[in-house]
Scaffold this active site. Structure first.
Site, PDB file in Angstrom:
ATOM      1  N   CYS A  78       1.818 -31.790  42.834  1.00  0.00           N
ATOM      2  CA  CYS A  78       0.906 -32.570  43.662  1.00  0.00           C
ATOM      3  C   CYS A  78       1.639 -33.162  44.867  1.00  0.00           C
ATOM      4  CB  CYS A  78       0.197 -33.630  42.826  1.00  0.00           C
ATOM      5  SG  CYS A  78      -1.303 -34.272  43.619  1.00  0.00           S
ATOM      6  N   HIS A 168      -2.043 -30.953  38.452  1.00  0.00           N
ATOM      7  CA  HIS A 168      -1.175 -31.621  37.475  1.00  0.00           C
ATOM      8  C   HIS A 168      -1.122 -30.800  36.180  1.00  0.00           C
ATOM      9  CE1 HIS A 168      -0.449 -35.494  39.532  1.00  0.00           C
ATOM     10  NE2 HIS A 168      -1.633 -35.262  40.081  1.00  0.00           N
ATOM     11  N   GLU A 170       0.735 -31.357  33.678  1.00  0.00           N
ATOM     12  CA  GLU A 170       1.134 -32.195  32.554  1.00  0.00           C
ATOM     13  C   GLU A 170      -0.035 -32.802  31.792  1.00  0.00           C
ATOM     14  OE1 GLU A 170       1.469 -34.890  36.266  1.00  0.00           O
ATOM     15  OE2 GLU A 170       1.572 -32.769  35.745  1.00  0.00           O
TER      16      GLU A 170
END
Length: 510
Positions: A78, A168, A170
């Protein structure tokens, strides 16, 4: 020696999740602020986190990316991806509207980062800027219907690959994000899965042995997982030169002082109990502000330890069970993140104590602490204890503290925890407790009108305490606990159940 991945934090709310994902893959990593990069020569890869800021701002968070580019594999996430594009001549523009939520990523190229993934997958976007054009020497490897989703350095541009993701990976909403991170650290960076409980314990003991030498250490035990595991690690390193103290600060659970001392029997720890409840309760009299409570409790801990240390003149160190979430929530050391609350065992020691600090768990999450404890052979009845805040009931009795209020909270808490254990729910949840509220409400008992306190029950499920969901305890169970508290604890006439998640709430109320 474990392979080491450096995560540079630009203030994203998701940065800790990157670390969690890598640790789950048995890859050791640490989070450091983008502007406080450690000097290490063993970094295998670097990950640049997201951020709430914009690379287009005049005061944008900046980094000399050439410190890493071409030398070791780099992954920009990002903001990290936007920063690389912006600094290398790509085009980053403000989006017409903030892109937040699920998107479909399309990838039709053979790419190591996406190995084993379908050509279309769901990803999670959270950005206000968009990468309109990748820099020279880079190629787009994935798109959504609106933006460049991922780009990568060409082989001729850098000796080590650079990957950049606009989304993202994660977060769980990126359905194959964990696989992408796996591919980056294992396939691209070549990290081994060496961060295991066994290696964790052995490395820590060796480090403690080198750090402490022949010195003596004093440590306060709480009966909880963190201090117990930390003490056992130090004990393995230096033996009886560790002096443990368990303090009754008047803010423990009901009968906890005797129970904790009993639970440590047979573990070989050099431990003594110290009663100091009157000092703590007297110092807290009339104090309502939660931060002030924490600071008073923390200072008194230090004062008592100083007195105890004078009885052991050879002591040079103070051991603490500080863990990673304590550090993250207490001190703004991870980029521009915001301090949530102070922890009594974080932030250093006053000079007057004349002791150095040793924190063997400082870089571990709670589940990793428990894994280390199992490797050390610590009994389950200690490892499976719920987390309990360092300030104890001092932050569960809201508002001004009195001995009478502490007793009310202890009695309600004892009923709640006992019922959780008797019904088998205790081991299914992460943390539970009773909070005495600083309000009184009208009630009716028999033919009498009452005006008594309200208690809130808090019970959550979590992995490491960084995020938490409220536990969906059965209504019948809650009804029985409520009835028992109201009938058995004189002074409480109302029980409520907290159904707030973290975030936005914290697990503790103060």
């Amino acid at each position: 020696m474990n392979d080491f991945v450096l995560i540079l934090d630009f203030g994203s709310q998701y940065t800790q999740l990157i670390a969690r994902r890598l640790r789950e893959m048995h890859v050791y990593c640490e989070i450091h602020p983008y502007n406080k990069i450690p000097e290490r020569d063993d970094v295998k890869a670097v990950i640049l986190s997201g951020s709430p800021f914009s690379v287009l701002d005049t005061n944008a968070l900046d980094l000399d990316i050439h410190r890493f580019l071409g030398k070791i594999p780099v992954l920009g996430v990002c903001y990290g991806a936007q920063l690389i594009a912006h600094k290398l001549g790509g085009i980053v523009l403000k989006s017409d509207k903030r892109e937040y939520g699920k998107a479909i990523m399309y990838c039709d190229v053979e790419e190591l980062l996406f190995s084993g993934l379908p050509s279309e997958s769901q990803v999670w976007m959270s950005h206000g800027d968009s990468i309109q054009q990748q820099p020279t020497g880079f190629s787009v490897i994935a798109r959504t219907s609106n933006v460049i989703a991922a780009y990568k350095s060409d082989a001729s541009a850098f000796a080590a690959p650079v990957y950049c993701l606009q989304f993202h990976p994660e977060v769980t909403h990126s359905l194959f994000g964990k696989e992408m991170l796996f591919n980056f650290v294992h396939r691209v960076a070549g990290c081994g899965a060496t961060w295991t409980p066994s290696s964790m314990v052995q490395d820590t003991i060796q480090r403690l042995h080198a750090q402490l030498g022949q010195d003596h250490v004093m440590m306060g035990l709480s009966g909880g997982v963190d201090s117990t595991v930390a003490a056992c690690l130090i004990h393995r390193a230096i033996g009886d030169r560790l002096h443990c103290v368990f303090m009754d600060n008047g803010l423990l659970r009901k009968n906890e002082f005797e129970q904790v001392l009993s639970s440590y029997e047979g573990m070989g720890l050099n431990i003594r109990g110290v009663k100091a409840s009157e000092r703590f309760l007297e110092s807290l009299q009339g104090v309502s502000d939660p931060e002030q409570k924490r600071k008073i409790i923390g200072k008194l801990f230090i004062d008592v330890f100083e007195e105890e240390a004078q009885n052991i003149p050879e002591v040079r160190w103070l051991g603490q069970g500080t863990i990673y979430p304590d550090v993250i929530e207490s001190v703004s050391v991870h980029g521009p993140s915001v301090t949530i609350k102070s922890h009594h065992n974080v932030g250093g020691l006053p000079d007057i104590l004349n002791l150095k600090l040793v924190e063997p768990l400082r870089m571990l999450f709670k589940d990793e602490v428990r894994n280390a404890g199992r490797e050390l052979g610590i009994p389950d009845h200690l490892l499976n204890r719920h987390p309990f805040p360092g300030p104890g009931l001092g932050i569960r009795v809201l508002g001004a503290i009195t001995p009478e209020k502490v007793t009310l909270c202890q009695e309600a808490d004892d009923i709640f925890i006992r019922m959780l254990k008797e019904t088998g729910w205790y081991d299914k949840v992460w943390q539970a407790g009773a909070i005495l509220l600083p309000v009184q409400s009208v009630g009716v008992m028999g033919d009498e009108r009452t005006y008594e306190y309200t208690v809130a029950l808090r019970c959550v499920n979590s992995v490491d305490g960084m995020t938490a969901e409220w536990s969906t305890l059965p209504h019948d169970f809650l009804a029985e606990v409520s009835s028992m508290i109201i009938n058995q604890v004189k002074g409480i006439n109302r029980v409520v159940y907290d159904i707030s998640t973290k975030p936005p709430a914290t697990i503790e109320w103060e």
